[in-house]
Write an enzyme that holds these catalytic residues in place. Structure first.
Site, short mmCIF file in Angstrom:
data_model
loop_
_atom_site.label_atom_id
_atom_site.label_comp_id
_atom_site.label_asym_id
_atom_site.label_seq_id
_atom_site.Cartn_x
_atom_site.Cartn_y
_atom_site.Cartn_z
N ASN A 81 -5.89 -6.73 -59.64
CA ASN A 81 -6.97 -7.00 -58.72
C ASN A 81 -8.32 -6.92 -59.44
OD1 ASN A 81 -8.11 -7.59 -56.17
ND2 ASN A 81 -6.58 -6.32 -55.15
N HIS A 111 -11.26 6.60 -81.01
CA HIS A 111 -12.13 6.90 -82.15
C HIS A 111 -11.87 8.32 -82.63
CE1 HIS A 111 -14.59 3.31 -81.18
NE2 HIS A 111 -14.28 3.62 -79.94
N GLY A 138 -6.20 2.17 -57.36
CA GLY A 138 -7.55 1.82 -57.77
C GLY A 138 -8.26 2.92 -58.56
N ALA A 156 -4.60 6.60 -56.59
CA ALA A 156 -5.95 6.14 -56.92
C ALA A 156 -6.76 7.25 -57.60
CB ALA A 156 -6.67 5.69 -55.65
N ARG A 179 6.22 13.93 -57.07
CA ARG A 179 7.59 13.98 -56.57
C ARG A 179 8.37 12.77 -57.05
NH1 ARG A 179 8.79 10.61 -52.24
NH2 ARG A 179 7.04 9.62 -51.14
#
Length: 208
Positions: A81, A111, A138, A156, A179
């Site tokens: 998305n 780095h 998200g 998210a 879980r």
């Protein structure tokens, strides 16, 4: 060894002119993808295929960002998305039927910790692998070197710093397994809400 060879061997390397030339090719393709008519679904799918190469049924909602594109391997029906970033210094391998919500970031680039080494411009990439049927929520960040198993759901806002095993729900910063996923989850839609009878009948019919 050239810096390209060092990069691809996941060793310390410097982004020299040869590296930047590869990225220029990618950025031209990203320019096309990210400024296309958002309603041109067919055109977007073609631009994604040009960027990633072999990709059966892959679709990305622009904008999308990556370094090379050629270092990203996706399976069937991949979906990302809006505002996904994949820093593919090292290989990023993603399995079949994987879905990424908005603002997911996959980082293979890193780095050195100490400024003495970091200021030298040397960097590195460590491979990330994501299994089949993975759903990434998200604003999730996946860090270099992480391996995610099959059938995993990541909540998210998670920051994934370590490997995640198959058939698990995981979330948090740092991301931890909450879980296991079992057959009892098959009909769950949202929290304790179940998929309605009509949709469930259609799911069972189409799975045969």
């Amino acid at each position: 060894m050239t810096n390209q060879e060092r990069r691809d061997a996941q060793m310390a390397y410097i982004s020299d002119d040869s590296i930047m030339q590869e990225q220029q090719v990618c950025r031209k393709k990203l320019q096309k993808l990210n400024f296309m008519d958002r309603s041109d679904f067919e055109g977007i799918a073609e631009a994604v295929k040009d960027l990633l190469g072999v990709s059966e049924g892959a679709f990305i909602n622009p904008p999308f960002y990556c370094d090379y594109g050629t270092h990203i391997e996706v399976g069937k029906n991949f979906f990302a998305n809006y505002n996904c970033t994949i820093l593919d210094v090292a290989k990023v391998k993603i399995g079949d039927y994987c879905q990424m919500a908005p603002n997911v970031a996959v980082y293979t680039a890193g780095h050195p910790i100490h400024p003495y080494s970091r200021d030298s411009m040397y960097e590195y990439g460590k491979e990330v692998t994501i299994g089949d049927h993975v759903w990434i929520g998200g604003n999730t960040v996946i860090c270099p070197g992480v391996h995610i198993g099959d059938n995993v759901v990541i909540g998210a806002g998670s920051v994934v710093t370590r490997d995640l095993p198959d058939w698990t729900v995981a979330a948090g910063n740092p991301c931890r397994v909450i879980r296991k996923i079992t057959d009892q989850d098959k009909r769950l839609l949202f929290r304790d809400e179940e998929i309605d009878e009509e949709a469930w009948a259609d799911i069972e019919r189409r799975s045969k």
